[in-house]
Every structure is written in structure tokens, then in C-alpha cells.
Scaffold this active site. Structure first.
Site, mmCIF file in Angstrom:
data_model
loop_
_atom_site.group_PDB
_atom_site.id
_atom_site.type_symbol
_atom_site.label_atom_id
_atom_site.label_comp_id
_atom_site.label_asym_id
_atom_site.label_seq_id
_atom_site.Cartn_x
_atom_site.Cartn_y
_atom_site.Cartn_z
ATOM 1 N N TYR A 223 0.954 -1.154 -0.051
ATOM 2 C CA TYR A 223 0.042 0.135 0.209
ATOM 3 C C TYR A 223 0.937 1.049 0.078
ATOM 4 C CZ TYR A 223 0.138 0.196 5.226
ATOM 5 O OH TYR A 223 0.519 0.461 6.516
ATOM 6 N N THR A 224 0.515 2.289 -0.434
ATOM 7 C CA THR A 224 1.177 3.421 -0.639
ATOM 8 C C THR A 224 1.614 4.298 0.620
ATOM 9 O OG1 THR A 224 -0.964 4.754 -0.990
ATOM 10 C CG2 THR A 224 0.270 4.142 -2.826
ATOM 11 N N GLU B 174 1.731 -0.884 -6.226
ATOM 12 C CA GLU B 174 1.519 0.060 -5.147
ATOM 13 C C GLU B 174 -0.012 0.116 -5.168
ATOM 14 O OE1 GLU B 174 2.826 1.398 -2.661
ATOM 15 O OE2 GLU B 174 5.034 1.130 -3.053
ATOM 16 N N HIS C 31 4.393 -7.314 0.608
ATOM 17 C CA HIS C 31 5.630 -6.585 1.181
ATOM 18 C C HIS C 31 6.107 -6.974 2.543
ATOM 19 C CE1 HIS C 31 7.844 -2.316 1.071
ATOM 20 N NE2 HIS C 31 8.744 -3.318 0.694
#
Length: 251
Positions: A35-36, A99, A141
């Protein structure tokens, strides 16, 4: 990147300068989802294309499902940072990074809209098809950088991806009261836990001692595969879920 045509036909192109050649591999064999962690998707998109940031991703998926491609899949985007999987430490060279716009844990951590997830599913299917990426190598991630990163987090709907044919999952074993391996424990049971995590791909040293690094890896595992409770304790639910994943693996 003159003449950049998107690998994903539905994607808009916005070229990031933050990329380089892949090392020691001809094509990616892994997808890493992020995620950003920023307040807005517009700000995240600008940051990923800013040369001063020294970060990028192959794709960005906005909340409304709009996809932006910033780096060609044949090139090495700078998205994973210090990370590892099955002992390989240059994850950027063997992966495609996606992302997903979401402000993350430090900014309220809302759920992921269905339109966005549908776009992620379609994107992952396209990437996996182009590069013959196995289901077991669609990862978070936090899987490849446990402790350092926690995204896309426990709210990310891995089950929706799996039901659509993306990623690897088994039903999480029910959480019940009972004994659990925890920091400070040692012996054959801890060694078995570490061995199973390593067999799945996590970067954990097999020592037979439940140290802080083991706890961090257990948390990463839970965040992806048993998100109902993320506490770093290897309870019966965690162990049975891990055993089920290993039994169903096809690499």
C-alpha cells in the site's frame, strides 16, 4: 524510456525515472503487493515519479480502479527495499511491484474498495500470465520485509484474490484458547516452526530459539494468512494454517 507502451493494456502511462536493469534474471517470477501509505493517491503517484524519492513501482492502482504503469515489467523498479524470499535478497530484480493506494496504518487504515481490488486482481492475472508466475509467489511487502514493512496489512482481502484465481491461501484454522509458542521458548517445537516458515519462503534463521526475529516473521505470516489475530504468538491456529499452506504448495 522513449516509446514506452504499457504491458497492461488498461493502464495509463506515467514514466518514473527511478528504475534500472534487472540483475541475474531475464524476467520476474514474483509479484509484490504494497500500500502507498500516503494521504492521497495523487501524492503517492507524484512521489513514485520524483527522482529525489529514489522509489518507484511498476504499477499504481487508485481507489477507483484506475491503473498507472510507471516502469516497464522488463525493468527493475525500486519498490521492495531490503527484503528476502527463499534466501534471495534482490527482490526488486525478480519481482513486479504493485502499489495500492491506501493511507495505511498511520493514517486510519481504511478498507480497500471493491473496484480497486477488482483492478488489482485483473492486473495480477495479466502479470502472472505474461511471466508464468506461480500462485505461491504473489506476496505482501510484509512477507518479504517482515518487521520493516507491514503493508498491505491485515485488512487486505487476500481471500477475494484467491477466490478469483490469484495468490495462494488456505482457510485459516479457527482461533481458540490454548498453548502457544512465544518469545523465550526454545526446543524442537520452535525449530519445527522456524523450519516450516523457512520452507514456505520466509527469511528466518532456524535456531530452535523463539527470538524477536521469529516473532516478527510470525506476525508477517499472520498478517497475510491468519489476519484475525496478529500477535506474533504461534498458537494452534497459526501452526495449523502454516501446515495447511505447506501441504497445498505446488511450486
Amino acid at each position: 524510456m522513449s516509446g514506452f507502451l504499457p504491458d497492461e493494456p488498461s493502464a495509463e502511462v506515467r514514466v518514473s525515472p527511478n528504475f534500472g536493469p534487472r540483475r541475474d534474471t531475464l524476467k520476474p517470477d514474483m509479484i509484490v503487493l504494497h500500500y502507498t501509505g500516503m494521504a492521497t493517491g495523487t501524492g503517492a503517484e507524484a512521489w513514485l515519479c520524483d527522482p529525489s524519492s529514489e522509489v518507484s513501482s511498476h504499477y499504481l492502482v487508485h481507489e477507483n480502479g484506475h491503473i498507472v504503469q510507471m516502469v516497464r515489467e522488463s525493468d527493475r523498479a525500486w519498490h521492495a527495499g531490503k527484503s528476502s524470499w527463499f534466501g534471495r535478497t534482490d527482490i526488486n530484480s525478480c519481482s513486479v511491484g504493485i502499489e495500492i493506494v491506501n493511507p495505511g496504518h498511520s493514517l486510519g487504515y481504511p478498507g480497500f474498495p471493491r473496484r480497486q481490488i477488482d483492478a488489482v486482481i485483473g492486473l495480477c492475472k495479466g502479470i502472472a500470465g505474461r511471466h508464468e508466475i506461480l500462485a505461491t509467489r504473489v506476496l505482501a511487502h510484509s512477507d518479504v520485509a517482515p518487521g520493516r514493512k507491514i503493508d498491505p496489512g491485515e485488512k487486505f482481502p487476500w481471500a477475494a484474490l484467491f477466490e478469483s484465481g490469484v495468490g495462494h491461501l488456505v482457510p485459516a484454522a479457527p482461533v481458540r484458547r490454548g498453548a502457544a509458542l512465544r518469545p523465550g521458548d526454545n526446543g524442537a517445537d520452535v525449530e519445527a516452526l522456524q523450519s516450516m516458515l523457512a520452507l514456505y519462503g520466509y527469511g528466518v534463521e532456524i535456531t530452535g530459539i523463539f527470538d524477536d526475529q521469529t516473532r516478527i516473521v510470525v506476525e508477517a505470516f499472520q498478517r497475510h494468512f491468519r489476519p484475525r489475530r496478529v500477535d506474533g504468538l504461534a498458537d494452534g491456529s497459526t501452526m495449523r494454517t502454516l501446515q495447511g499452506l505447506l501441504a497445498s504448495v505446488s511450486r
